[in-house]
Design an enzyme around this catalytic site. Structure first.
Site, PDB file in Angstrom:
ATOM      1  N   HIS A   1       0.824  -1.212   0.000  1.00  0.00           N
ATOM      2  CA  HIS A   1       0.000   0.000   0.000  1.00  0.00           C
ATOM      3  C   HIS A   1       0.860   1.265   0.000  1.00  0.00           C
ATOM      4  CE1 HIS A   1      -3.565  -2.484   0.924  1.00  0.00           C
ATOM      5  NE2 HIS A   1      -2.748  -3.123   1.757  1.00  0.00           N
TER       6      HIS A   1
ATOM      7  N   SER B   1      15.049  20.415 -16.932  1.00  0.00           N
ATOM      8  CA  SER B   1      13.964  21.399 -16.957  1.00  0.00           C
ATOM      9  C   SER B   1      14.477  22.676 -17.596  1.00  0.00           C
ATOM     10  CB  SER B   1      13.472  21.681 -15.528  1.00  0.00           C
ATOM     11  OG  SER B   1      12.656  22.841 -15.497  1.00  0.00           O
TER      12      SER B   1
END
Length: 434
Positions: free
Chosen positions: A141, A262
């Site tokens: 999870h 970026s």
């Protein structure tokens, strides 16, 4: 030395030139078969084999008039061959040539995909064994569970890729099929032995029964194998993306000197290949849907499948080959950070050893529910107060006494206990063959 991968062969396999070359292979094989059966003069076959050729641009020019690609192709071939061209396509329908040639192309495409899949498997196996003892936290999870090793993760991927390879090879065998059975599959104008001879010459399996076409459940199965393999690559890529998160940073894609992450933020090192793989898997799964839609055709055939296949089969095989190359590069060059993995194991204040404590308490005589409640109570306190789970338990004199002293409790926090049986797993990894 960082490997670079490329995929020129797969793209060339689906070029107009290669497609028509496969058509010509089928037509020549059919002429040879007729000659073996005594229906075509041997001299005519030799002339056809010596002269037969085509020009892609000329075929396109003729098709402007015929509006039929096969007739345009045959017309152009006849321009090269001359009188003996009358024996080409004898007794055949267009799909005899088209579907048999497609089976040939898919067999070749499947072989290229299988070889690149094996290369990925070899890299995964090597890196799994390299990191067999690299301890990290296992997660369920998305939450810390118990210690594992990074080699287990890579080994798991290797076995999944192995299954993908086996599915691909089975599906390729199913689609490597030819048919030379005429307009509705009854052999009305062609000797069934021609089909057997043609398929034997081309390394294909004759369809046991066909209509005007090879049935498209075969192609749907092939696309399913491609889509599932692409999805396995996506699974790996999604995991790498998680590992590369700043808060985790247990592994990351190789970032080359001079690479930019970026246009705005010079610090960025982004998992661009992993994200690319995740997006591309969606394309192949979408193409799989079209392949399933192609199964249900009208009666002995319609051509609604044809237009879709001209897109989905070349695009999917080329794209999956590219994905396999990129996934191989990704795993081969993956930057792994064992120190960060070890540090992350400790981030939960020792809570990942709760099951071991629980089992020792049960062995010491506690009822399981009572032991569970005791461990959970202390675990929640450790989490809330960010305190050492081990120290909280050591402060419980009754618990320590019940366990026979602090030594037993201390031993519960040794990660080696959780990894003591991994030898059997890595023995299986070592036995993988590619």
């Amino acid at each position: 030395m960082i490997k670079r991968y490329s995929t020129p062969q797969m793209g060339a396999l689906w070029s107009d030139r290669a497609r028509m070359a496969a058509w010509l292979e089928v037509e020549i094989a059919a002429c040879e078969a007729w000659a073996e059966l005594g229906e075509i003069p041997p001299g005519a076959v030799e002339e056809i084999k010596a002269k037969a050729d085509f020009d892609v641009e000329r075929v396109a020019e003729i098709e402007l008039t015929t509006n039929h690609d096969v007739i345009a192709f045959l017309t152009n071939v006849a321009e090269y061959v001359g009188e003996s061209a009358k024996y080409i396509h004898f007794g055949m329908t267009s799909s005899d040539m088209l579907d048999t040639a497609l089976g040939l192309q898919l067999k070749r495409a499947g072989a290229l995909l299988a070889e690149q899949t094996r290369e990925l498997g070899r890299v995964l196996t090597r890196r799994a064994l390299e990191h067999r003892d690299t301890v990290m936290i296992g997660r369920s999870h998305g939450v810390h569970a118990e210690p594992i090793t990074f080699g287990m993760v890579l080994g798991l991927w290797a076995f999944e890729v192995k299954r993908g390879l086996e599915r691909l090879e089975r599906a390729t065998e199913q689609v490597a099929v030819g048919k030379i059975s005429g307009a509705v599959g009854t052999y009305a104008s062609i000797d069934p032995r021609v089909e057997e001879l043609v398929c034997a010459k081309l390394g294909l399996t004759p369809a046991p029964i066909s209509t005007q076409i090879v049935q498209r459940d075969r192609h749907a199965e092939f696309m399913s194998a491609l889509a599932l393999l692409a999805t396995s690559l996506e699974k790996m890529a999604v995991q790498v993306r998680h590992y590369q998160r700043t808060e985790v940073l247990e592994a990351e894609e190789y970032f080359a000197p001079g690479q930019k992450g970026s246009s705005a933020m010079p610090h960025k090192r982004n998992p661009i290949i992993s994200e690319r793989l995740a997006g591309q898997a969606r394309v192949i799964r979408g193409n799989m849907v079209a392949a399933f839609e192609n199964v249900a055709l009208w009666h002995e055939r319609d051509i609604s499948h044809s237009s879709a296949e001209r897109v989905i089969l070349p695009d999917s095989t080329i794209l999956l080959h590219y994905m396999l190359e990129k996934a191989t590069w990704l795993v081969d060059t993956l930057l792994v950070y064992p120190d960060t993995m070890a540090a992350n194991v400790e981030k939960s204040h020792g809570l990942v050893y709760s099951q071991r404590v629980l089992l020792e308490l049960v062995k010491a005589g506690y009822a399981r529910d009572d032991a569970y409640a005791l461990v959970q109570r202390n675990a929640m306190m450790a989490w809330r107060e960010k305190r050492s789970f081990r120290e909280l338990l050591l402060e419980d004199d009754e618990l320590v006494s019940r366990l026979g002293g602090p030594t037993v409790l201390e031993a519960c926090f040794d990660p080696a206990y959780h990894l003591r049986n991994l030898g059997i797993i890595f023995a299986r990894v070592e036995r993988l063959t590619w």
